[in-house]
Motif scaffolding. Structure first.
Motif, PDB file in Angstrom:
ATOM      1  N   GLY A  26     -17.382 -11.253  -6.002  1.00  0.00           N
ATOM      2  CA  GLY A  26     -17.242 -11.136  -7.288  1.00  0.00           C
ATOM      3  C   GLY A  26     -19.110  -9.939  -7.559  1.00  0.00           C
ATOM      4  N   THR A  27     -19.635  -9.784  -6.634  1.00  0.00           N
ATOM      5  CA  THR A  27     -21.302  -9.391  -6.811  1.00  0.00           C
ATOM      6  C   THR A  27     -21.242  -8.467  -5.994  1.00  0.00           C
ATOM      7  N   VAL A  28     -22.877  -8.078  -6.419  1.00  0.00           N
ATOM      8  CA  VAL A  28     -23.241  -7.097  -4.991  1.00  0.00           C
ATOM      9  C   VAL A  28     -24.219  -8.697  -4.367  1.00  0.00           C
ATOM     10  N   ARG A  29     -24.576  -9.644  -4.352  1.00  0.00           N
ATOM     11  CA  ARG A  29     -24.793 -10.317  -3.795  1.00  0.00           C
ATOM     12  C   ARG A  29     -24.039 -11.338  -2.476  1.00  0.00           C
ATOM     13  N   ALA A  30     -22.419 -11.032  -3.238  1.00  0.00           N
ATOM     14  CA  ALA A  30     -21.841 -12.200  -2.734  1.00  0.00           C
ATOM     15  C   ALA A  30     -21.465 -11.376  -1.380  1.00  0.00           C
TER      16      ALA A  30
ATOM     17  N   ALA B  16     -14.154  -5.599  -3.337  1.00  0.00           N
ATOM     18  CA  ALA B  16     -14.435  -6.303  -4.305  1.00  0.00           C
ATOM     19  C   ALA B  16     -14.065  -6.437  -5.926  1.00  0.00           C
TER      20      ALA B  16
ATOM     21  N   GLY C 107     -13.767  -7.810 -10.591  1.00  0.00           N
ATOM     22  CA  GLY C 107     -14.537  -7.926 -11.472  1.00  0.00           C
ATOM     23  C   GLY C 107     -13.809  -8.591 -12.380  1.00  0.00           C
ATOM     24  N   TYR C 108     -14.215  -7.512 -13.593  1.00  0.00           N
ATOM     25  CA  TYR C 108     -13.536  -8.856 -14.739  1.00  0.00           C
ATOM     26  C   TYR C 108     -11.467  -8.134 -15.228  1.00  0.00           C
TER      27      TYR C 108
ATOM     28  N   THR D 185     -14.748 -13.812 -11.284  1.00  0.00           N
ATOM     29  CA  THR D 185     -15.746 -14.286  -9.295  1.00  0.00           C
ATOM     30  C   THR D 185     -16.893 -14.348 -10.019  1.00  0.00           C
ATOM     31  N   GLY D 186     -17.457 -14.574 -11.279  1.00  0.00           N
ATOM     32  CA  GLY D 186     -19.099 -14.034 -11.202  1.00  0.00           C
ATOM     33  C   GLY D 186     -19.110 -12.637 -12.017  1.00  0.00           C
TER      34      GLY D 186
END
Length: 140
Positions: A112-116, A130, A132-133, A139-140
């Motif tokens: 849910g994030t670029v970092r993940a 990937a 998201g909402y 997922t972040g």
């Protein structure tokens, strides 16, 4: 049993997914986890239960479903049964990807994030999903 049934129904590749919740204690009671939820979430669920006449769910201790030992046993079964694809959501411990790849499985990770995404790619997953909402924002 579900993996075996899937193999009976198709000769095509299929995947098995395990959710690895992050930031949740691995021992304790459900009430401990509930205290971490925003009040509007628990109020919403309580309202649904009341409107629909549902009883409150009876949960087992977290040790059953969120422990590393339980997750390792899940992976053992997936590897023993020879599922061709492995996907994980909400976190992917590095040991899981190593095990799956060592058994020739295609590995995917839901993030849910670029970092993940960067973390799981560095850990060796073949594909990143990937989210998201549109997936509920969980997922972040």
């Amino acid at each position: 049993a579900w993996i075996r049934r899937t193999k009976e129904l198709t000769a095509k590749p299929f995947g098995v997914d395990i959710v690895f919740p992050g930031g949740i204690p691995t021992t304790g009671e459900t009430s401990d986890l509930s205290r971490q939820l925003p009040p509007q979430h628990t109020e919403y669920v309580a309202g649904l239960q009341q409107r629909l006449g549902l009883q409150e769910a009876q949960y087992l201790k977290w040790e059953w479903g969120l422990s590393e030992a339980y997750t390792r046993r899940q992976m053992e079964v997936i590897l023993e049964e020879g599922a061709p694809v492995f996907a994980s959501g909400l976190g992917t411990p590095d040991w899981v990807i190593r095990e799956a790849k060592a058994h020739g499985m295609i590995t995917l990770s839901l993030v849910g994030t670029v970092r993940a995404a960067r973390r799981v790619v560095a850990g060796g997953v073949v594909g990143v999903v990937a989210q998201g909402y549109e997936g509920g924002g969980h997922t972040g």
